[in-house]
Scaffold this motif. Structure first.
Motif, PDB file in Angstrom:
ATOM      1  N   MET A  26       8.275  -1.272   3.845  1.00 52.87           N
ATOM      2  CA  MET A  26       7.147  -1.501   4.672  1.00 52.87           C
ATOM      3  C   MET A  26       6.189  -2.712   3.956  1.00 52.87           C
ATOM      4  N   ALA A  27       6.625  -3.077   2.606  1.00 51.32           N
ATOM      5  CA  ALA A  27       6.217  -4.116   1.887  1.00 51.32           C
ATOM      6  C   ALA A  27       7.254  -4.863   1.259  1.00 51.32           C
ATOM      7  N   PRO A  28       7.817  -5.487   1.985  1.00 57.73           N
ATOM      8  CA  PRO A  28       9.105  -6.288   1.702  1.00 57.73           C
ATOM      9  C   PRO A  28       8.873  -7.611   0.894  1.00 57.73           C
ATOM     10  N   ASP A  29       7.590  -7.987   0.323  1.00 60.19           N
ATOM     11  CA  ASP A  29       7.280  -9.271  -0.382  1.00 60.19           C
ATOM     12  C   ASP A  29       7.172  -8.606  -1.959  1.00 60.19           C
ATOM     13  N   MET A  30       7.088  -7.330  -2.064  1.00 62.27           N
ATOM     14  CA  MET A  30       7.103  -6.671  -3.324  1.00 62.27           C
ATOM     15  C   MET A  30       8.200  -6.847  -4.168  1.00 62.27           C
ATOM     16  N   LEU A  77       7.054   3.296  -8.734  1.00 67.92           N
ATOM     17  CA  LEU A  77       6.010   2.436  -8.926  1.00 67.92           C
ATOM     18  C   LEU A  77       4.926   3.129 -10.061  1.00 67.92           C
ATOM     19  N   CYS A  78       4.705   2.244 -10.766  1.00 71.54           N
ATOM     20  CA  CYS A  78       3.432   2.274 -11.595  1.00 71.54           C
ATOM     21  C   CYS A  78       2.205   2.359 -10.915  1.00 71.54           C
ATOM     22  N   ARG A  79       1.191   2.615 -11.559  1.00 68.95           N
ATOM     23  CA  ARG A  79      -0.127   2.553 -11.011  1.00 68.95           C
ATOM     24  C   ARG A  79      -0.604   1.379 -10.296  1.00 68.95           C
ATOM     25  N   GLU A  80      -0.445   0.131 -10.953  1.00 69.33           N
ATOM     26  CA  GLU A  80      -0.733  -1.165 -10.448  1.00 69.33           C
ATOM     27  C   GLU A  80       0.071  -1.626  -9.318  1.00 69.33           C
ATOM     28  N   TRP A 119       1.382  -1.867  -3.456  1.00 66.75           N
ATOM     29  CA  TRP A 119       2.138  -1.321  -2.241  1.00 66.75           C
ATOM     30  C   TRP A 119       1.097  -0.719  -0.992  1.00 66.75           C
ATOM     31  N   LYS A 120       0.169  -0.166  -1.676  1.00 68.71           N
ATOM     32  CA  LYS A 120      -0.786   0.620  -0.656  1.00 68.71           C
ATOM     33  C   LYS A 120      -1.463  -0.683   0.283  1.00 68.71           C
ATOM     34  N   SER A 141       1.031  -2.377   2.739  1.00 75.25           N
ATOM     35  CA  SER A 141       1.527  -1.566   3.735  1.00 75.25           C
ATOM     36  C   SER A 141       0.426  -1.026   4.501  1.00 75.25           C
ATOM     37  N   LYS A 142      -0.739  -1.339   4.296  1.00 75.80           N
ATOM     38  CA  LYS A 142      -1.892  -0.501   4.984  1.00 75.80           C
ATOM     39  C   LYS A 142      -1.559  -0.484   6.583  1.00 75.80           C
ATOM     40  N   GLN A 143      -1.408  -1.541   6.985  1.00 75.14           N
ATOM     41  CA  GLN A 143      -1.423  -1.801   8.545  1.00 75.14           C
ATOM     42  C   GLN A 143      -0.282  -0.969   9.073  1.00 75.14           C
TER      43      GLN A 143
END
Length: 68
Positions: free
Chosen positions: A30-34, A44-47, A52-53, A56-58
């Motif tokens: 959902m977040a391809p730019d990461m 995933l780590c905390r940061e 990611w949240k 990918s919110k939308q």
């Protein structure tokens, strides 16, 4: 005891922090730019989980709207 509890590293390239969350590959997409790999599980780590949240919110809101 899962992999996150065992101390698996973050899946983002260049990050050496310990993972705190695991996601499915489809949710990570959902977040391809990461720059996450398209494997079955992504850690995933905390940061990076916060990034990611936000990224990918939308998509997540649209996904929930389909079921509601």
């Amino acid at each position: 005891m899962g992999r996150v509890d065992k101390g698996v590293p973050c899946s983002v390239s260049g990050c050496e922090n310990k993972a705190e969350r695991s996601l499915s590959g489809s949710k990570a997409a959902m977040a391809p730019d990461m720059g996450l790999s398209s494997s079955k599980h992504v850690y995933l780590c905390r940061e990076h989980y916060k990034e990611w949240k936000k990224a990918s919110k939308q998509d997540r809101e649209n996904e929930r709207a389909r079921w509601g």
